[in-house]
Design an enzyme around this catalytic site. Structure first.
Site, PDB file in Angstrom:
ATOM      1  N   HIS A  75      -0.829   7.398  13.168  1.00  0.00           N
ATOM      2  CA  HIS A  75      -0.047   6.676  12.141  1.00  0.00           C
ATOM      3  C   HIS A  75      -0.091   7.410  10.802  1.00  0.00           C
ATOM      4  CE1 HIS A  75       1.249   2.412  10.752  1.00  0.00           C
ATOM      5  NE2 HIS A  75       1.760   3.333   9.948  1.00  0.00           N
ATOM      6  N   HIS A  77       2.444   8.932   7.532  1.00  0.00           N
ATOM      7  CA  HIS A  77       3.748   9.080   6.855  1.00  0.00           C
ATOM      8  C   HIS A  77       3.707  10.430   6.142  1.00  0.00           C
ATOM      9  CE1 HIS A  77       4.895   4.816   7.468  1.00  0.00           C
ATOM     10  NE2 HIS A  77       3.586   4.620   7.416  1.00  0.00           N
ATOM     11  N   ARG A  79       6.319  12.268   5.102  1.00  0.00           N
ATOM     12  CA  ARG A  79       7.390  12.423   4.069  1.00  0.00           C
ATOM     13  C   ARG A  79       8.152  13.735   4.233  1.00  0.00           C
ATOM     14  NH1 ARG A  79       6.324   7.116   3.118  1.00  0.00           N
ATOM     15  NH2 ARG A  79       4.529   6.758   1.790  1.00  0.00           N
ATOM     16  N   HIS A 250      -1.591  -1.316  12.579  1.00  0.00           N
ATOM     17  CA  HIS A 250      -2.402  -1.924  11.507  1.00  0.00           C
ATOM     18  C   HIS A 250      -2.577  -3.443  11.562  1.00  0.00           C
ATOM     19  CE1 HIS A 250       1.662  -2.194  10.004  1.00  0.00           C
ATOM     20  NE2 HIS A 250       1.668  -1.013   9.431  1.00  0.00           N
ATOM     21  N   ASP A 322      -2.716   5.282   8.638  1.00  0.00           N
ATOM     22  CA  ASP A 322      -1.544   4.833   7.873  1.00  0.00           C
ATOM     23  C   ASP A 322      -1.481   5.573   6.531  1.00  0.00           C
ATOM     24  OD1 ASP A 322       0.775   3.613   7.185  1.00  0.00           O
ATOM     25  OD2 ASP A 322      -0.039   1.591   7.000  1.00  0.00           O
ATOM     26  N   GLY A 341       1.011   1.562  -0.155  1.00  0.00           N
ATOM     27  CA  GLY A 341       0.421   2.632   0.646  1.00  0.00           C
ATOM     28  C   GLY A 341      -0.363   3.600  -0.208  1.00  0.00           C
TER      29      GLY A 341
HETATM   30  O1  DOR Z   1       1.875   0.264   2.754  1.00  0.00           O
HETATM   31  C1  DOR Z   1       2.705   0.795   3.480  1.00  0.00           C
HETATM   32  N1  DOR Z   1       3.264   1.979   3.166  1.00  0.00           N
HETATM   33  N2  DOR Z   1       3.091   0.158   4.592  1.00  0.00           N
HETATM   34  C2  DOR Z   1       4.139   0.581   5.320  1.00  0.00           C
HETATM   35  O2  DOR Z   1       4.483  -0.052   6.281  1.00  0.00           O
HETATM   36  C3  DOR Z   1       4.906   1.772   4.908  1.00  0.00           C
HETATM   37  C4  DOR Z   1       4.062   2.674   4.103  1.00  0.00           C
HETATM   38  C5  DOR Z   1       4.866   3.764   3.442  1.00  0.00           C
HETATM   39  O3  DOR Z   1       5.639   4.432   4.131  1.00  0.00           O
HETATM   40  O4  DOR Z   1       4.686   3.986   2.249  1.00  0.00           O
HETATM   41 ZN    ZN Z   2       2.640   2.906   8.164  1.00  0.00          ZN
END
Ligand code: DOR
Ligand code: ZN
Length: 446
Positions: A75, A77, A79, A250, A322, A341
């Site tokens: 998990h 991100h 970008r 999560h 995450d 996040g």
């Molecule tokens: O806190 C979060 N940030 N939860 C999410 O589901 C997306 C993530 C993000 O991409 O910034």
């Molecule tokens: Zn996420």
């Protein structure tokens, strides 16, 4: 290319590991060295414990430090593309390596989002700079089922699965409840996992109008637990009907854990917990403000306890960080503006190692949660275990090293963390990906 890792502390005892090219070709328990055939040779030691010899291109003396399978983080991100100012594949890779992570799964809520072949190909191009293994989640929308089907039919090898968001969080497509079944059916057809963010949008909207005072201290009330619980129940029921592989991302509440226990009577329901939902709760928000703003929100101490119990009884399969980087400036805006996040690649494994040192987690369990189970759930061949024939994805750890998390030194572009300043025991010193030493932290005692 042949590498010898001498004196590795594995779960099964002190061993020497021989790597040839990208694979582990031999694991020799130290007590059996006499039969190994190379023990009589002397390897001159040079510099940071590395040396070179005719038989091996590189010899590293691990000096009895712990070696675990490289972490698989399902998990992340990452970008890049139009949000490379937040993070890109290079910085995410370096951050992963410093955190002992050798495989990352990228979430689809990028700009542009991974919802069709054209955008996936842009991402594939961007990911060429990665220094770790990776796969992509395809994002489901209300109308891209045919497109997803086409991708999975033609070239599914770099696809981790399909991601569904049932609520808005950060540049993501939200799908209607009525479309979930359709996605489950496609996933089942191509034997892919569906990962879900289960907070339900209509429920969030209701609580958002109910709670008038919009502050970070109310984040857990505004994005109310009821919304995550009802979404989790909904998808568990649907997965029982369709019989697809479901991965609930999560999990944050005790009630969801109960639901998963109730429905997890087969090999198709899996769930993930993040280090922050395990170790933090809303009481920290007074101190860290929006750095602790995350979706689903940090909950209560009772929820921390329920998650720990679920880790220990096997209800929870994986730890996902995450990792969700945003810029410092974005996070420093007022509550409603600040995105949710924070980075997690460099803290995730370290926080768990600290728990092992505190006696709250066994090493065996840590390995299952951070690599072995993810490899099984997502069907990663020859990864997730230190085994002859497997890829040499390895993380070397000094379990004694005491240090402090300093977010300003993160390799990630997001240099802040709700864990900033925390004292940790246990540090990643070497990360090897596909037989290549990609990260080597020179410690005074190494
Ligand atoms: O806190 C979060 N940030 N939860 C999410 O589901 C997306 C993530 C993000 O991409 O910034
Ligand atoms: Zn996420």
């Amino acid at each position: 290319m042949k590498i010898l890792l001498k004196n590795c502390k594995l779960i099964q005892g002190l061993s020497n590991i021989i790597i040839e090219d990208d694979k582990i070709i031999q694991i020799i328990p130290c007590s059996h060295q006499a039969t190994a055939g190379w023990e009589h040779k002397t390897f001159p030691s040079r510099g940071l414990g590395t040396s070179f010899d005719g038989d091996f291109d590189q010899i590293i003396n691990i000096k009895g430090n712990l070696v675990i399978p490289g972490v698989i983080d399902p998990h992340v991100h990452i970008r890049d593309l139009e949000q490379s100012y937040k993070e890109d594949w290079q910085s995410a890779s370096e951050s992963s390596l410093a955190g002992g992570i050798t495989t990352i799964f990228d979430m689809p809520n990028t700009i542009p989002s991974t919802i069709n072949l054209e955008n996936l190909n842009l991402k594939r191009k961007a990911a060429e700079k990665a220094l770790v293994n990776y796969k992509f989640f395809l994002g489901a929308t209300n109308s891209n089922f045919t497109e997803i089907g086409k991708i999975l039919k033609s070239d599914p090898s770099d696809i981790a699965g399909i991601k569904i968001f049932l609520a808005g969080s950060s540049s993501n497509d939200v799908i209607e409840k009525s479309k979930i079944e359709e996605v489950f059916k496609i996933a089942k057809k191509y034997d892919k996992v569906v990962a879900i963010h289960t907070e339900l949008q209509e429920c969030l909207d209701k609580w958002n109008s109910k709670i008038k005072e919009k502050t970070i201290l109310n984040h857990n009330k505004i994005r109310n637990r009821e919304c995550a619980i009802s979404g989790t129940e909904l998808v568990l029921k649907l997965a029982e009907k369709i019989r697809n592989k479901l991965y609930i991302a999560h999990i944050s509440t005790a009630e969801e854990i109960e639901l998963i226990r109730k429905y997890k009577n087969n090999n198709r329901i899996f769930c993930e917990v993040t280090p922050h939902h395990l170790l933090l709760n809303e009481s920290i928000l007074e101190k860290v403000g929006n750095f602790g703003k995350v979706n689903p929100p940090l909950r209560s101490e009772k929820d921390n306890e329920a998650l720990w119990k679920a880790i220990n009884d096997g209800t929870v399969g994986t730890i996902g960080t995450d990792h969700a980087p945003h810029t410092l400036e974005e996070k420093q805006q007022e509550y409603s503006q600040a995105p949710s996040g924070f980075p997690g690649l460099e803290t995730g494994l370290h926080l768990l190692l600290n728990e092992v040192n505190k006696g709250n987690l066994t090493l065996e369990k840590l390995i299952k949660l951070t690599s072995k189970n993810a490899a099984k759930i997502f069907d990663l061949k020859k990864r997730g275990e230190i085994k002859v024939g497997n890829y040499a994805d390895l993380t070397v750890i000094d379990m004694n090293k005491k240090w402090k998390i300093d977010a300003s030194k993160f390799k990630s572009k997001a240099k802040y963390s709700p864990f900033d300043g925390m004292e940790i025991q246990g540090e990643v010193i070497i990360t090897i990906v596909n037989g290549k030493v990609e990260f080597f932290c020179s410690l005074p005692n190494f």
